[in-house]
Design a protein around this motif. Structure first.
Motif, PDB file in Angstrom:
ATOM      1  N   HIS A 277      -3.413   2.583   9.332  1.00  0.00           N
ATOM      2  CA  HIS A 277      -3.681   1.606   8.262  1.00  0.00           C
ATOM      3  C   HIS A 277      -3.373   0.175   8.743  1.00  0.00           C
ATOM      4  O   HIS A 277      -2.525  -0.518   8.169  1.00  0.00           O
ATOM      5  CB  HIS A 277      -2.876   1.951   7.000  1.00  0.00           C
ATOM      6  CG  HIS A 277      -3.583   1.565   5.733  1.00  0.00           C
ATOM      7  ND1 HIS A 277      -3.634   2.352   4.608  1.00  0.00           N
ATOM      8  CD2 HIS A 277      -4.287   0.447   5.410  1.00  0.00           C
ATOM      9  CE1 HIS A 277      -4.319   1.749   3.656  1.00  0.00           C
ATOM     10  NE2 HIS A 277      -4.724   0.584   4.124  1.00  0.00           N
TER      11      HIS A 277
ATOM     12  N   PHE B  34      -2.349  -6.517  -1.097  1.00  0.00           N
ATOM     13  CA  PHE B  34      -3.463  -5.687  -0.640  1.00  0.00           C
ATOM     14  C   PHE B  34      -4.720  -6.123  -1.379  1.00  0.00           C
ATOM     15  O   PHE B  34      -4.671  -6.967  -2.281  1.00  0.00           O
ATOM     16  CB  PHE B  34      -3.187  -4.194  -0.872  1.00  0.00           C
ATOM     17  CG  PHE B  34      -2.634  -3.840  -2.231  1.00  0.00           C
ATOM     18  CD1 PHE B  34      -3.381  -4.023  -3.388  1.00  0.00           C
ATOM     19  CD2 PHE B  34      -1.359  -3.303  -2.359  1.00  0.00           C
ATOM     20  CE1 PHE B  34      -2.887  -3.683  -4.639  1.00  0.00           C
ATOM     21  CE2 PHE B  34      -0.848  -2.959  -3.613  1.00  0.00           C
ATOM     22  CZ  PHE B  34      -1.621  -3.152  -4.747  1.00  0.00           C
ATOM     23  N   LYS B  35      -5.820  -5.498  -0.989  1.00  0.00           N
ATOM     24  CA  LYS B  35      -7.089  -5.821  -1.653  1.00  0.00           C
ATOM     25  C   LYS B  35      -7.449  -4.768  -2.714  1.00  0.00           C
ATOM     26  O   LYS B  35      -7.834  -5.107  -3.823  1.00  0.00           O
ATOM     27  CB  LYS B  35      -8.204  -5.896  -0.604  1.00  0.00           C
ATOM     28  CG  LYS B  35      -9.583  -6.035  -1.200  1.00  0.00           C
ATOM     29  CD  LYS B  35     -10.618  -6.305  -0.140  1.00  0.00           C
ATOM     30  CE  LYS B  35     -11.995  -6.364  -0.788  1.00  0.00           C
ATOM     31  NZ  LYS B  35     -12.943  -7.116   0.008  1.00  0.00           N
ATOM     32  N   GLY B  36      -7.310  -3.509  -2.347  1.00  0.00           N
ATOM     33  CA  GLY B  36      -7.752  -2.430  -3.237  1.00  0.00           C
ATOM     34  C   GLY B  36      -6.616  -1.961  -4.129  1.00  0.00           C
ATOM     35  O   GLY B  36      -5.588  -1.498  -3.641  1.00  0.00           O
TER      36      GLY B  36
ATOM     37  N   MET C 292       0.806  -1.220   0.000  1.00  0.00           N
ATOM     38  CA  MET C 292       0.000   0.000   0.000  1.00  0.00           C
ATOM     39  C   MET C 292       0.843   1.276   0.000  1.00  0.00           C
ATOM     40  O   MET C 292       0.295   2.370  -0.118  1.00  0.00           O
ATOM     41  CB  MET C 292      -0.936   0.019   1.220  1.00  0.00           C
ATOM     42  CG  MET C 292      -2.146  -0.882   1.143  1.00  0.00           C
ATOM     43  SD  MET C 292      -3.168  -0.649  -0.328  1.00  0.00           S
ATOM     44  CE  MET C 292      -3.598   1.079  -0.244  1.00  0.00           C
TER      45      MET C 292
ATOM     46  N   ARG D 190     -10.904   3.907   2.336  1.00  0.00           N
ATOM     47  CA  ARG D 190      -9.825   4.775   1.848  1.00  0.00           C
ATOM     48  C   ARG D 190     -10.131   6.173   2.362  1.00  0.00           C
ATOM     49  O   ARG D 190     -11.307   6.584   2.388  1.00  0.00           O
ATOM     50  CB  ARG D 190      -9.770   4.796   0.313  1.00  0.00           C
ATOM     51  CG  ARG D 190      -9.235   3.537  -0.330  1.00  0.00           C
ATOM     52  CD  ARG D 190      -7.739   3.311  -0.078  1.00  0.00           C
ATOM     53  NE  ARG D 190      -7.251   2.113  -0.719  1.00  0.00           N
ATOM     54  CZ  ARG D 190      -7.080   0.928  -0.111  1.00  0.00           C
ATOM     55  NH1 ARG D 190      -7.354   0.804   1.172  1.00  0.00           N
ATOM     56  NH2 ARG D 190      -6.613  -0.103  -0.786  1.00  0.00           N
TER      57      ARG D 190
ATOM     58  N   LEU E  15      -7.790 -10.418   3.897  1.00  0.00           N
ATOM     59  CA  LEU E  15      -7.864  -9.407   4.966  1.00  0.00           C
ATOM     60  C   LEU E  15      -9.291  -9.121   5.433  1.00  0.00           C
ATOM     61  O   LEU E  15      -9.525  -8.204   6.216  1.00  0.00           O
ATOM     62  CB  LEU E  15      -7.154  -8.122   4.523  1.00  0.00           C
ATOM     63  CG  LEU E  15      -7.457  -7.555   3.139  1.00  0.00           C
ATOM     64  CD1 LEU E  15      -8.875  -7.170   2.986  1.00  0.00           C
ATOM     65  CD2 LEU E  15      -6.518  -6.426   2.836  1.00  0.00           C
TER      66      LEU E  15
HETATM   67  O1  LIG Z   1      -5.989  -1.133   2.500  1.00  0.00           O
HETATM   68  C1  LIG Z   1      -5.588  -2.219   2.345  1.00  0.00           C
HETATM   69  C2  LIG Z   1      -5.840  -3.065   1.226  1.00  0.00           C
HETATM   70  O2  LIG Z   1      -6.552  -2.672   0.282  1.00  0.00           O
HETATM   71  O3  LIG Z   1      -5.319  -4.166   1.255  1.00  0.00           O
END
Ligand SMILES: O=CC(=O)O
Length: 339
Positions: free
Chosen positions: A292, A74-76, A52, A236, A99
């Protein structure tokens, strides 16, 4: 083959990568390489494992002509220029589910911290002023409260499941309704955003950052919220208008703001990016701010690193990696990206 990992990962992750490539990663401390160092080291990389703190933009992609895969721990993927990756024929992978649980746990922790004034109480005790019970720091519980979740994806559903035991009621918005049995099991009622804002004691946006969700919680949305309601943001920073949040806190309309994410982190968002956490948030007593931490659970981070390594392996082997968010499609004239 060279794979550059931009940040410290567990040693088993580099060991897993070493089974099929030459991995390079920071080895001392929990370090993240600054962009200049990533640019210098990734020049000959076939794969990049990013976090991130990285922005994967046209400049970085152009500097790594051999690149075939960007694997996000990460996911996003809002910090990755997906269109440019597609143009250059580079796979991009994310971790859509690992996550979910730690992030949902953090939401519950932040809601409780905010409503029960845990951080204020902690500061009071540490200040040496605690002289035994006094009628102070009265907050609000979760029992009987209405929680409004904006975006009922994996994390939204995991938050809902965890709230079941607290006796809170639940409303949500999402373009797609939950299947009836799941909505029933979670006690979740789908409503319009305006109804959610007006009727919730706690509002939790759980949406990805896109052009459509940027600043979705702006002054107007805050103005529609119940007086004294709280806002909890683990999505976010730029999903909310932080300046409007500070104003609403100052005017005592917003009961509290908890955030694990900040607009200054959204370095790929269009327009002038803020450079820091707004001082008005730092100074306000009814904020709870965390750095975060959504996925910051030791075992989860190890699993995330290992899964990212497997995604790199698949892509470099010529297989379709799990968690791919872009099919690589090389376009004529896009540079020297090998395919
Ligand atoms: O913010 C964290 C993610 O998107 O992994």
């Amino acid at each position: 083959m060279l794979v550059v990992v931009t940040h410290w990962v567990h040693p088993d992750v580099t060991a897993r990568l070493a089974e099929f490539c030459h991995p390079v990663a920071p080895s001392r401390g929990r370090e993240v390489w600054p962009r200049t160092e990533v640019l210098a080291r990734a020049r000959d990389a076939d794969g990049l494992v990013v976090c991130m703190a990285d922005r994967v933009d046209a400049e970085l992609l152009a500097a790594c002509p051999r690149l075939r895969v960007v694997s996000g721990v990460f996911k996003g993927a809002d910090l990755v220029d997906l269109a440019e990756c597609v143009r250059r024929g580079v796979w991009v992978t994310v971790l859509p589910d690992l996550l979910t649980v730690p992030t949902a746990e953090l939401v519950v922790g932040l809601v409780l911290a905010l409503r029960r004034r845990l951080v204020e109480g902690d500061a009071w005790v540490r200040s040496g002023r605690h002289a035994g019970w006094r009628p102070r720091f009265y907050g609000s519980g979760l029992a009987g409260a209405c929680v409004g979740i904006i975006g009922m994806g994996r994390i939204g559903r995991a938050v809902a499941a965890r709230l079941l035991g607290f006796g809170a009621s639940l409303v949500y918005t999402d373009p797609v309704a939950l299947p009836e049995p799941e909505a029933y099991r979670l006690g979740a009622r789908r409503v319009l955003l305006s109804e959610l804002l007006a009727g919730s004691d706690v509002v939790v946006p759980l949406v990805p950052l896109t052009a459509g969700t940027r600043r979705m919680i702006d002054a107007a949305a805050l103005g529609r919220m119940r007086r004294g309601a709280c806002l909890v943001n683990v999505a976010r920073g730029s999903v909310v208008d932080e300046g409007a949040v500070v104003e609403a806190l100052r005017e005592d309309r917003l009961g509290g703001y908890a955030a694990d994410v900040f607009a200054f982190e959204d370095t790929a968002a269009p327009g002038a990016a803020p450079v820091e956490v707004p001082p008005g948030l730092l100074a306000h007593p009814r904020t709870v701010l965390t750095p975060h931490l959504g996925s910051a659970v030791e075992d989860v981070r190890r699993e995330m690193g290992l899964a990212a390594a497997e995604q790199v392996r698949a892509a470099l082997d010529g297989r379709h990696p799990e968690g791919a968010v872009t099919p690589p499609r090389r376009v004529e004239g896009a540079g020297e990206a090998p395919r």
